[in-house]
Design an enzyme around this catalytic site. Structure first.
Site, PDB file in Angstrom:
ATOM      1  N   HIS A   1     -39.864  -5.012  10.626  1.00 35.22           N
ATOM      2  CA  HIS A   1     -38.948  -5.784  11.421  1.00 35.22           C
ATOM      3  C   HIS A   1     -38.579  -5.494  12.531  1.00 35.22           C
ATOM      4  O   HIS A   1     -36.940  -5.627  13.446  1.00 35.22           O
ATOM      5  CB  HIS A   1     -38.055  -7.008  10.684  1.00 35.22           C
ATOM      6  CG  HIS A   1     -38.615  -8.253   9.870  1.00 35.22           C
ATOM      7  ND1 HIS A   1     -38.254  -8.521   8.288  1.00 35.22           N
ATOM      8  CD2 HIS A   1     -40.036  -8.293   9.710  1.00 35.22           C
ATOM      9  CE1 HIS A   1     -38.962  -9.250   8.205  1.00 35.22           C
ATOM     10  NE2 HIS A   1     -40.315  -9.257   8.443  1.00 35.22           N
TER      11      HIS A   1
ATOM     12  N   TYR B   1     -26.464  -8.234  18.089  1.00 37.81           N
ATOM     13  CA  TYR B   1     -27.601  -6.793  17.850  1.00 37.81           C
ATOM     14  C   TYR B   1     -26.528  -6.296  18.024  1.00 37.81           C
ATOM     15  O   TYR B   1     -26.004  -5.116  17.124  1.00 37.81           O
ATOM     16  CB  TYR B   1     -28.400  -6.539  18.414  1.00 37.81           C
ATOM     17  CG  TYR B   1     -29.493  -7.653  17.123  1.00 37.81           C
ATOM     18  CD1 TYR B   1     -30.334  -8.998  18.143  1.00 37.81           C
ATOM     19  CD2 TYR B   1     -30.549  -7.231  16.128  1.00 37.81           C
ATOM     20  CE1 TYR B   1     -30.980  -9.850  18.130  1.00 37.81           C
ATOM     21  CE2 TYR B   1     -31.244  -8.698  15.629  1.00 37.81           C
ATOM     22  CZ  TYR B   1     -31.070  -9.464  15.772  1.00 37.81           C
ATOM     23  OH  TYR B   1     -31.924 -10.537  15.724  1.00 37.81           O
TER      24      TYR B   1
ATOM     25  N   GLN C   1     -37.776  -4.337   5.713  1.00 37.26           N
ATOM     26  CA  GLN C   1     -37.625  -5.486   6.372  1.00 37.26           C
ATOM     27  C   GLN C   1     -36.133  -5.588   6.949  1.00 37.26           C
ATOM     28  O   GLN C   1     -36.028  -6.333   7.523  1.00 37.26           O
ATOM     29  CB  GLN C   1     -37.380  -7.102   5.404  1.00 37.26           C
ATOM     30  CG  GLN C   1     -38.943  -6.988   4.526  1.00 37.26           C
ATOM     31  CD  GLN C   1     -38.480  -8.378   3.781  1.00 37.26           C
ATOM     32  OE1 GLN C   1     -39.245  -9.711   4.194  1.00 37.26           O
ATOM     33  NE2 GLN C   1     -38.449  -8.376   2.544  1.00 37.26           N
ATOM     34  N   ASN C   2     -35.772  -4.375   6.204  1.00 37.60           N
ATOM     35  CA  ASN C   2     -34.209  -3.866   7.305  1.00 37.60           C
ATOM     36  C   ASN C   2     -34.405  -3.135   8.200  1.00 37.60           C
ATOM     37  O   ASN C   2     -35.840  -2.615   9.030  1.00 37.60           O
ATOM     38  CB  ASN C   2     -33.393  -3.275   6.268  1.00 37.60           C
ATOM     39  CG  ASN C   2     -33.166  -4.106   4.491  1.00 37.60           C
ATOM     40  OD1 ASN C   2     -33.405  -5.253   4.283  1.00 37.60           O
ATOM     41  ND2 ASN C   2     -33.095  -3.222   3.766  1.00 37.60           N
TER      42      ASN C   2
ATOM     43  N   GLY D   1     -34.495  -6.361  -3.887  1.00 37.52           N
ATOM     44  CA  GLY D   1     -33.367  -6.489  -2.565  1.00 37.52           C
ATOM     45  C   GLY D   1     -33.986  -8.084  -1.459  1.00 37.52           C
ATOM     46  O   GLY D   1     -33.702  -7.756  -0.648  1.00 37.52           O
ATOM     47  N   THR D   2     -35.305  -8.343  -1.745  1.00 36.44           N
ATOM     48  CA  THR D   2     -35.370  -9.681  -0.433  1.00 36.44           C
ATOM     49  C   THR D   2     -35.656 -10.401  -1.806  1.00 36.44           C
ATOM     50  O   THR D   2     -36.193 -10.824  -2.524  1.00 36.44           O
ATOM     51  CB  THR D   2     -36.959  -8.335  -0.537  1.00 36.44           C
ATOM     52  OG1 THR D   2     -37.720  -9.960   0.681  1.00 36.44           O
ATOM     53  CG2 THR D   2     -38.089  -8.504  -1.507  1.00 36.44           C
ATOM     54  N   SER D   3     -35.715 -11.955  -0.815  1.00 35.41           N
ATOM     55  CA  SER D   3     -35.973 -12.958  -1.411  1.00 35.41           C
ATOM     56  C   SER D   3     -37.097 -13.610  -1.055  1.00 35.41           C
ATOM     57  O   SER D   3     -37.125 -14.825  -1.399  1.00 35.41           O
ATOM     58  CB  SER D   3     -34.665 -14.644  -0.520  1.00 35.41           C
ATOM     59  OG  SER D   3     -35.245 -14.089   0.732  1.00 35.41           O
TER      60      SER D   3
HETATM   61  N1  APR Z   1     -29.135  -5.749  -5.346  1.00 37.92           N
HETATM   62  C1  APR Z   1     -30.166  -6.049  -4.501  1.00 37.92           C
HETATM   63  N2  APR Z   1     -30.738  -7.256  -4.178  1.00 37.92           N
HETATM   64  C2  APR Z   1     -30.011  -7.920  -4.331  1.00 37.92           C
HETATM   65  C3  APR Z   1     -28.405  -7.689  -4.178  1.00 37.92           C
HETATM   66  C4  APR Z   1     -28.156  -6.305  -4.453  1.00 37.92           C
HETATM   67  N3  APR Z   1     -27.055  -5.505  -5.082  1.00 37.92           N
HETATM   68  N4  APR Z   1     -27.248  -8.218  -3.856  1.00 37.92           N
HETATM   69  C5  APR Z   1     -28.209  -9.479  -3.107  1.00 37.92           C
HETATM   70  N5  APR Z   1     -29.390  -9.542  -3.384  1.00 37.92           N
HETATM   71  C6  APR Z   1     -30.489  -9.825  -3.331  1.00 37.92           C
HETATM   72  C7  APR Z   1     -30.794 -11.351  -3.501  1.00 37.92           C
HETATM   73  O1  APR Z   1     -30.784 -12.192  -4.305  1.00 37.92           O
HETATM   74  C8  APR Z   1     -31.759 -11.747  -1.992  1.00 37.92           C
HETATM   75  O2  APR Z   1     -33.363 -11.550  -2.893  1.00 37.92           O
HETATM   76  O3  APR Z   1     -31.181  -9.603  -1.807  1.00 37.92           O
HETATM   77  C9  APR Z   1     -31.868 -10.520  -1.297  1.00 37.92           C
HETATM   78  C10 APR Z   1     -31.488 -11.053   0.087  1.00 37.92           C
HETATM   79  O4  APR Z   1     -32.765 -11.267   0.299  1.00 37.92           O
HETATM   80  P1  APR Z   1     -32.204 -12.727   2.115  1.00 37.92           P
HETATM   81  O5  APR Z   1     -31.193 -12.277   2.567  1.00 37.92           O
HETATM   82  O6  APR Z   1     -32.903 -13.395   2.216  1.00 37.92           O
HETATM   83  O7  APR Z   1     -32.609 -10.930   3.175  1.00 37.92           O
HETATM   84  P2  APR Z   1     -34.481 -10.380   3.058  1.00 37.92           P
HETATM   85  O8  APR Z   1     -35.260 -11.383   1.957  1.00 37.92           O
HETATM   86  O9  APR Z   1     -34.413  -8.822   3.324  1.00 37.92           O
HETATM   87  O10 APR Z   1     -34.638 -11.145   4.561  1.00 37.92           O
HETATM   88  C11 APR Z   1     -36.019 -10.972   5.132  1.00 37.92           C
HETATM   89  O11 APR Z   1     -35.655 -12.272   6.666  1.00 37.92           O
HETATM   90  O12 APR Z   1     -33.899 -13.040   8.702  1.00 37.92           O
HETATM   91  C12 APR Z   1     -34.896 -12.319   8.009  1.00 37.92           C
HETATM   92  O13 APR Z   1     -35.941 -10.186   9.094  1.00 37.92           O
HETATM   93  C13 APR Z   1     -34.829 -11.267   8.751  1.00 37.92           C
HETATM   94  O14 APR Z   1     -35.664  -8.891   7.384  1.00 37.92           O
HETATM   95  C14 APR Z   1     -35.026 -10.333   7.257  1.00 37.92           C
HETATM   96  C15 APR Z   1     -35.485 -11.255   6.651  1.00 37.92           C
END
Ligand code: APR
Length: 233
Positions: A113, A62, A95-96, A179-181
């Protein structure tokens, strides 16, 4: 509330942001090709067992993410979300663990988070401290004499402000998921708390994973978010 051109004044706009919102500020996502979890195993760096086994390793992981956050700048998506507060009632559920929404000027941010720029006591989770230095060392103690840890939610731990986040979602006139999966719960379940008559948007470069009822705005956050929000200014 009076309406203007069919639009309520001060619509309530709720955002749910993930790592993709900060990736164009230079902060890696978790599950992309060069994602954070590619190199690491969650169990080794972001879980209660990791903390019990190897606190110094967790602190170092971290510390590195904190240094990256301190070196990053908000991007056009963060800026557009912050600017929307001029005309709408905005709540950002993120979530960031970075502070880029706040540095862009957002004033109502729920970090479900946690926040990497804060430290937390390990005997009393209510004792949270803004960090005065970029690292947390073994031996940095809270006022009750316990080791400090990052104020970040580890896997298997309770998320923060979930009730508040659910309430915010339910009150939304518009919801923008950026921007989240949506692979991590309970954060992902928030998308279905939005009212069925709310306008719902999903910003992502990928076309898969769009929640039911959401309109895909396919592209990067720094392109799609300003484009969407300029119509609401
Ligand atoms: N603009 C928008 N979205 C984007 C971009 C971009 N330039 N680049 C990538 N992405 C998308 C990807 O397609 C993906 O769907 O952002 C998403 C990121 O997904 P993850 O990496 O899974 O991140 P996130 O969804 O925030 O993860 C959630 O998981 O590991 C834990 O605590 C951690 O808060 C995190 C949580």
């Amino acid at each position: 509330m009076s309406s203007k051109g069919g639009r309520r004044m001060r619509d309530r706009v709720v955002f749910l942001t993930g790592a993709g919102t900060s990736v164009e500020s230079g902060l890696p996502t978790f599950r992309g090709s060069d994602g954070l979890w590619e190199g690491q195993s969650l169990e080794d760096v972001a879980s209660p067992s990791a903390w019990a086994k190897n606190p110094a390793g967790v602190l170092a992981f971290y510390d590195a993410r904190r240094r990256a956050v301190l070196a990053a700048q908000p991007n056009a998506a963060h800026d557009a979300i912050a600017a929307l507060e001029n005309t709408c009632d905005v709540i950002v559920i993120t979530q960031n663990i970075d502070d880029l929404h706040e540095r862009a000027g957002s004033t109502n941010v729920l970090h479900i988070h946690g926040e990497v720029l804060k430290a937390r006591s390990t005997v009393d989770p209510n004792l949270v401290y803004p960090l005065s230095k970029p690292t947390i060392e073994i031996g940095d103690l809270c006022e009750k004499g316990s080791q400090l840890r990052p104020h970040v939610v580890f896997f298997e731990e309770e998320v923060i402000a979930l009730k508040e986040a659910r309430k915010a979602m339910r009150s939304a006139h518009r919801v923008v998921v950026v921007g989240t999966s949506l692979q991590v719960y309970p954060a992902a379940s928030l998308v279905y708390e939005a009212p069925s008559d709310a306008d719902r948007y999903f910003v992502s470069p990928d076309k898969q994973g769009v929640p039911n009822g959401y309109m895909l705005l396919r592209g990067k956050a720094t392109a799609e978010v300003p484009r969407l929000l300029q119509e609401w200014q």
